[in-house]
Design a protein around this motif. Structure first.
Motif, PDB file in Angstrom:
ATOM      1  N   HIS A  85      19.286   9.390  13.678  1.00  0.00           N
ATOM      2  CA  HIS A  85      18.928   9.065  15.062  1.00  0.00           C
ATOM      3  C   HIS A  85      17.742   9.905  15.538  1.00  0.00           C
ATOM      4  O   HIS A  85      16.844   9.387  16.220  1.00  0.00           O
ATOM      5  N   LEU A  86      17.725  11.179  15.182  1.00  0.00           N
ATOM      6  CA  LEU A  86      16.584  12.032  15.528  1.00  0.00           C
ATOM      7  C   LEU A  86      15.306  11.509  14.883  1.00  0.00           C
ATOM      8  O   LEU A  86      14.249  11.464  15.524  1.00  0.00           O
ATOM      9  N   ALA A  87      15.406  11.113  13.621  1.00  0.00           N
ATOM     10  CA  ALA A  87      14.238  10.591  12.907  1.00  0.00           C
ATOM     11  C   ALA A  87      13.786   9.265  13.512  1.00  0.00           C
ATOM     12  O   ALA A  87      12.578   9.008  13.635  1.00  0.00           O
ATOM     13  N   GLU A  88      14.726   8.416  13.902  1.00  0.00           N
ATOM     14  CA  GLU A  88      14.369   7.144  14.535  1.00  0.00           C
ATOM     15  C   GLU A  88      13.636   7.381  15.861  1.00  0.00           C
ATOM     16  O   GLU A  88      12.649   6.695  16.162  1.00  0.00           O
ATOM     17  N   GLN A  89      14.110   8.345  16.643  1.00  0.00           N
ATOM     18  CA  GLN A  89      13.440   8.665  17.903  1.00  0.00           C
ATOM     19  C   GLN A  89      12.035   9.199  17.641  1.00  0.00           C
ATOM     20  O   GLN A  89      11.083   8.840  18.330  1.00  0.00           O
ATOM     21  N   LYS A  90      11.896  10.046  16.635  1.00  0.00           N
ATOM     22  CA  LYS A  90      10.583  10.593  16.292  1.00  0.00           C
ATOM     23  C   LYS A  90       9.654   9.465  15.859  1.00  0.00           C
ATOM     24  O   LYS A  90       8.488   9.433  16.241  1.00  0.00           O
ATOM     25  N   LEU A  91      10.167   8.522  15.097  1.00  0.00           N
ATOM     26  CA  LEU A  91       9.366   7.379  14.664  1.00  0.00           C
ATOM     27  C   LEU A  91       8.909   6.552  15.866  1.00  0.00           C
ATOM     28  O   LEU A  91       7.746   6.132  15.936  1.00  0.00           O
ATOM     29  N   ARG A  92       9.795   6.321  16.828  1.00  0.00           N
ATOM     30  CA  ARG A  92       9.399   5.602  18.051  1.00  0.00           C
ATOM     31  C   ARG A  92       8.295   6.363  18.786  1.00  0.00           C
ATOM     32  O   ARG A  92       7.318   5.765  19.242  1.00  0.00           O
ATOM     33  N   ASP A  93       8.450   7.677  18.888  1.00  0.00           N
ATOM     34  CA  ASP A  93       7.434   8.511  19.552  1.00  0.00           C
ATOM     35  C   ASP A  93       6.081   8.394  18.845  1.00  0.00           C
ATOM     36  O   ASP A  93       5.045   8.268  19.495  1.00  0.00           O
ATOM     37  N   VAL A  94       6.102   8.439  17.516  1.00  0.00           N
ATOM     38  CA  VAL A  94       4.863   8.348  16.737  1.00  0.00           C
ATOM     39  C   VAL A  94       4.209   6.989  16.955  1.00  0.00           C
ATOM     40  O   VAL A  94       2.997   6.899  17.155  1.00  0.00           O
ATOM     41  N   ARG A  95       5.001   5.949  16.954  1.00  0.00           N
ATOM     42  CA  ARG A  95       4.450   4.604  17.158  1.00  0.00           C
ATOM     43  C   ARG A  95       3.852   4.464  18.564  1.00  0.00           C
ATOM     44  O   ARG A  95       2.821   3.818  18.736  1.00  0.00           O
ATOM     45  N   GLU A  96       4.488   5.076  19.558  1.00  0.00           N
ATOM     46  CA  GLU A  96       3.934   5.057  20.917  1.00  0.00           C
ATOM     47  C   GLU A  96       2.606   5.814  20.971  1.00  0.00           C
ATOM     48  O   GLU A  96       1.657   5.358  21.622  1.00  0.00           O
ATOM     49  N   ARG A  97       2.531   6.947  20.293  1.00  0.00           N
ATOM     50  CA  ARG A  97       1.283   7.711  20.269  1.00  0.00           C
ATOM     51  C   ARG A  97       0.174   6.926  19.569  1.00  0.00           C
ATOM     52  O   ARG A  97      -0.978   6.963  20.004  1.00  0.00           O
ATOM     53  N   ILE A  98       0.525   6.232  18.485  1.00  0.00           N
ATOM     54  CA  ILE A  98      -0.464   5.418  17.777  1.00  0.00           C
ATOM     55  C   ILE A  98      -0.987   4.321  18.707  1.00  0.00           C
ATOM     56  O   ILE A  98      -2.193   4.062  18.764  1.00  0.00           O
ATOM     57  N   ALA A  99      -0.097   3.671  19.457  1.00  0.00           N
ATOM     58  CA  ALA A  99      -0.517   2.638  20.404  1.00  0.00           C
ATOM     59  C   ALA A  99      -1.422   3.245  21.480  1.00  0.00           C
ATOM     60  O   ALA A  99      -2.449   2.655  21.844  1.00  0.00           O
ATOM     61  N   ASP A 100      -1.040   4.419  21.995  1.00  0.00           N
ATOM     62  CA  ASP A 100      -1.876   5.101  22.994  1.00  0.00           C
ATOM     63  C   ASP A 100      -3.257   5.423  22.425  1.00  0.00           C
ATOM     64  O   ASP A 100      -4.276   5.224  23.097  1.00  0.00           O
TER      65      ASP A 100
END
Length: 134
Positions: A85-100
């Motif tokens: 779950h921690l890794a999934e949240q980190k992956l979501r964060d990374v994908r949001e940063r990439i979009a930004d």
């Protein structure tokens, strides 16, 4: 005792970090500070080196020190789902940063193009547009 022993300097060198990083991790509770068994020099072992390497590896893939602390807390072999779950949240964060970053790239690209289109004695379009962006 057959375990490899390191001074803090040797541990830092073996892990490719500076000595102050180890002290910082100790203050943050990520690493234990060993007792002074032989006089005034603290000795670290292979377990300490592995922990330090774990911390650095987790940081390299984007985990904050608080998240690293949580992963270390889960390191008993029974919390794989929580770690996932921690890794999934980190992956979501990374994908949001990439979009930004993609949006930032597009905006900068447009500003650079507008700079190239201007001739004469006018205000810089890039600087002017930054005054008017919200």
């Amino acid at each position: 005792m057959n375990e490899i022993e390191f001074t803090i300097g040797a541990l830092a060198k073996s892990a490719g970090v500076n000595l102050e990083s180890i002290r910082f991790y100790q203050r943050k509770g990520l690493m234990a500070e060993p007792d002074r068994i032989r006089g005034t020099i603290r000795r670290y072992g292979a377990t300490d080196l592995a922990r330090l390497q774990f911390i650095k590896a987790a940081q390299r893939i984007g985990f904050s020190l608080d998240e690293v602390a949580e992963l270390l807390r889960l390191d008993d072999g029974t919390h794989c789902e929580e770690a996932r779950h921690l890794a999934e949240q980190k992956l979501r964060d990374v994908r949001e940063r990439i979009a930004d970053l993609g949006r930032i790239e597009k905006a900068l690209d447009q500003l650079v193009v507008s700079c190239c289109e201007v001739a004469g004695n006018v205000k810089c379009p890039l600087i002017e547009s930054l005054y008017h962006r919200t």
